[in-house]
Design a protein around this motif. Structure first.
Motif, PDB file in Angstrom:
ATOM      1  N   ALA A   1     -22.617  -1.576  33.207  1.00  0.00           N
ATOM      2  CA  ALA A   1     -21.280  -1.918  32.732  1.00  0.00           C
ATOM      3  C   ALA A   1     -21.121  -3.426  32.800  1.00  0.00           C
ATOM      4  O   ALA A   1     -21.892  -4.119  33.477  1.00  0.00           O
ATOM      5  N   TYR A   2     -20.122  -3.918  32.110  1.00  0.00           N
ATOM      6  CA  TYR A   2     -19.946  -5.353  31.967  1.00  0.00           C
ATOM      7  C   TYR A   2     -18.480  -5.734  32.099  1.00  0.00           C
ATOM      8  O   TYR A   2     -17.605  -4.994  31.650  1.00  0.00           O
ATOM      9  N   TRP A   3     -18.263  -6.861  32.727  1.00  0.00           N
ATOM     10  CA  TRP A   3     -16.970  -7.532  32.605  1.00  0.00           C
ATOM     11  C   TRP A   3     -17.134  -8.481  31.437  1.00  0.00           C
ATOM     12  O   TRP A   3     -18.082  -9.279  31.390  1.00  0.00           O
ATOM     13  N   ILE A   4     -16.237  -8.410  30.482  1.00  0.00           N
ATOM     14  CA  ILE A   4     -16.224  -9.348  29.364  1.00  0.00           C
ATOM     15  C   ILE A   4     -14.902 -10.080  29.424  1.00  0.00           C
ATOM     16  O   ILE A   4     -13.837  -9.457  29.352  1.00  0.00           O
ATOM     17  N   GLY A   5     -14.979 -11.376  29.613  1.00  0.00           N
ATOM     18  CA  GLY A   5     -13.771 -12.163  29.764  1.00  0.00           C
ATOM     19  C   GLY A   5     -13.738 -13.365  28.855  1.00  0.00           C
ATOM     20  O   GLY A   5     -14.783 -13.922  28.496  1.00  0.00           O
ATOM     21  N   HIS A   6     -12.528 -13.739  28.493  1.00  0.00           N
ATOM     22  CA  HIS A   6     -12.280 -14.963  27.746  1.00  0.00           C
ATOM     23  C   HIS A   6     -11.179 -15.687  28.495  1.00  0.00           C
ATOM     24  O   HIS A   6     -10.120 -15.112  28.768  1.00  0.00           O
ATOM     25  N   VAL A   7     -11.438 -16.931  28.840  1.00  0.00           N
ATOM     26  CA  VAL A   7     -10.593 -17.642  29.793  1.00  0.00           C
ATOM     27  C   VAL A   7     -10.192 -19.019  29.254  1.00  0.00           C
ATOM     28  O   VAL A   7     -11.007 -19.713  28.647  1.00  0.00           O
ATOM     29  N   THR A   8      -8.951 -19.374  29.523  1.00  0.00           N
ATOM     30  CA  THR A   8      -8.470 -20.734  29.330  1.00  0.00           C
ATOM     31  C   THR A   8      -8.255 -21.312  30.723  1.00  0.00           C
ATOM     32  O   THR A   8      -7.484 -20.759  31.508  1.00  0.00           O
TER      33      THR A   8
ATOM     34  N   ALA B   1     -10.726 -28.527  38.255  1.00  0.00           N
ATOM     35  CA  ALA B   1     -11.058 -28.813  39.656  1.00  0.00           C
ATOM     36  C   ALA B   1     -10.656 -27.634  40.544  1.00  0.00           C
ATOM     37  O   ALA B   1     -11.436 -27.200  41.401  1.00  0.00           O
ATOM     38  N   ALA B   2      -9.457 -27.100  40.356  1.00  0.00           N
ATOM     39  CA  ALA B   2      -9.017 -25.964  41.159  1.00  0.00           C
ATOM     40  C   ALA B   2      -9.813 -24.701  40.815  1.00  0.00           C
ATOM     41  O   ALA B   2     -10.055 -23.855  41.684  1.00  0.00           O
ATOM     42  N   TYR B   3     -10.244 -24.575  39.566  1.00  0.00           N
ATOM     43  CA  TYR B   3     -11.034 -23.416  39.136  1.00  0.00           C
ATOM     44  C   TYR B   3     -12.364 -23.334  39.882  1.00  0.00           C
ATOM     45  O   TYR B   3     -12.913 -22.259  40.084  1.00  0.00           O
ATOM     46  N   GLN B   4     -12.872 -24.472  40.323  1.00  0.00           N
ATOM     47  CA  GLN B   4     -14.115 -24.475  41.096  1.00  0.00           C
ATOM     48  C   GLN B   4     -13.965 -23.673  42.383  1.00  0.00           C
ATOM     49  O   GLN B   4     -14.920 -23.046  42.848  1.00  0.00           O
TER      50      GLN B   4
ATOM     51  N   ARG C   1     -10.341 -17.338  23.622  1.00  0.00           N
ATOM     52  CA  ARG C   1     -10.093 -18.439  24.541  1.00  0.00           C
ATOM     53  C   ARG C   1     -11.359 -19.295  24.618  1.00  0.00           C
ATOM     54  O   ARG C   1     -12.447 -18.845  24.255  1.00  0.00           O
ATOM     55  N   PRO C   2     -11.249 -20.536  25.119  1.00  0.00           N
ATOM     56  CA  PRO C   2     -12.384 -21.470  25.082  1.00  0.00           C
ATOM     57  C   PRO C   2     -13.583 -21.110  25.952  1.00  0.00           C
ATOM     58  O   PRO C   2     -14.685 -21.585  25.709  1.00  0.00           O
TER      59      PRO C   2
ATOM     60  N   ILE D   1      -6.879 -17.202  43.663  1.00  0.00           N
ATOM     61  CA  ILE D   1      -7.171 -18.621  43.441  1.00  0.00           C
ATOM     62  C   ILE D   1      -7.176 -18.935  41.950  1.00  0.00           C
ATOM     63  O   ILE D   1      -6.674 -19.967  41.508  1.00  0.00           O
ATOM     64  N   ARG D   2      -7.736 -18.023  41.153  1.00  0.00           N
ATOM     65  CA  ARG D   2      -7.856 -18.248  39.706  1.00  0.00           C
ATOM     66  C   ARG D   2      -6.540 -18.147  38.964  1.00  0.00           C
ATOM     67  O   ARG D   2      -6.245 -18.953  38.073  1.00  0.00           O
ATOM     68  N   ALA D   3      -5.734 -17.169  39.295  1.00  0.00           N
ATOM     69  CA  ALA D   3      -4.538 -16.861  38.506  1.00  0.00           C
ATOM     70  C   ALA D   3      -3.613 -18.058  38.263  1.00  0.00           C
ATOM     71  O   ALA D   3      -3.141 -18.230  37.132  1.00  0.00           O
ATOM     72  N   PRO D   4      -3.343 -18.896  39.243  1.00  0.00           N
ATOM     73  CA  PRO D   4      -2.434 -20.015  38.978  1.00  0.00           C
ATOM     74  C   PRO D   4      -3.008 -21.125  38.098  1.00  0.00           C
ATOM     75  O   PRO D   4      -2.263 -21.959  37.600  1.00  0.00           O
ATOM     76  N   VAL D   5      -4.323 -21.152  37.907  1.00  0.00           N
ATOM     77  CA  VAL D   5      -4.937 -22.278  37.206  1.00  0.00           C
ATOM     78  C   VAL D   5      -5.633 -21.879  35.907  1.00  0.00           C
ATOM     79  O   VAL D   5      -6.308 -22.703  35.282  1.00  0.00           O
ATOM     80  N   SER D   6      -5.468 -20.612  35.478  1.00  0.00           N
ATOM     81  CA  SER D   6      -6.120 -20.173  34.249  1.00  0.00           C
ATOM     82  C   SER D   6      -5.405 -18.951  33.689  1.00  0.00           C
ATOM     83  O   SER D   6      -4.615 -18.303  34.374  1.00  0.00           O
ATOM     84  N   ILE D   7      -5.723 -18.656  32.432  1.00  0.00           N
ATOM     85  CA  ILE D   7      -5.255 -17.438  31.772  1.00  0.00           C
ATOM     86  C   ILE D   7      -6.500 -16.720  31.286  1.00  0.00           C
ATOM     87  O   ILE D   7      -7.386 -17.343  30.692  1.00  0.00           O
TER      88      ILE D   7
END
Length: 98
Positions: free
Chosen positions: A4-11, A16-19, A51-52, A80-86
């Motif tokens: 199975a796979y997670w397939i994601g598209h993220v902005t 820096a926070a995403y790291q 998304r990019p 950690i991710r939610a506030p800095v990405s969609i």
């Protein structure tokens, strides 16, 4: 049993926070057998709109992929991710020729 796979598209709004998310998600992926096949490399959208940043993570089974997402380890990383990405993320069963 198919993989199975997670397939994601993220902005990513704050690279820096995403790291911090990238560092935090490693424990969950290691525990559930997640392996990156695509992790934000070059992409060219030829149909539709995405998304990019594209991400594909392979898991040994659908259950492992589901368990990883809902695990305390990943939920901590997600906080950690939610506030800095969609993100748009799907868990997808691999194709079984049988």
């Amino acid at each position: 049993m198919p993989k199975a796979y997670w397939i994601g598209h993220v902005t990513v709004d704050d690279p820096a926070a995403y790291q911090g998310y990238r560092a935090a998600n490693a424990a969950a992926f290691a525990k559930y057998g997640g392996r990156f096949l695509v992790r934000g490399g070059r992409q060219e959208v030829v149909e539709g709109a995405l998304r990019p940043r594209a991400v594909v993570i392979e898991f040994p089974s659908y259950q492992a992929a589901w368990d990883c997402y809902h695990s305390p380890e990943y939920q901590a990383a997600l906080a950690i991710r939610a506030p800095v990405s969609i993100a748009d993320l799907a868990i997808v069963a691999g194709w079984d020729e049988g």
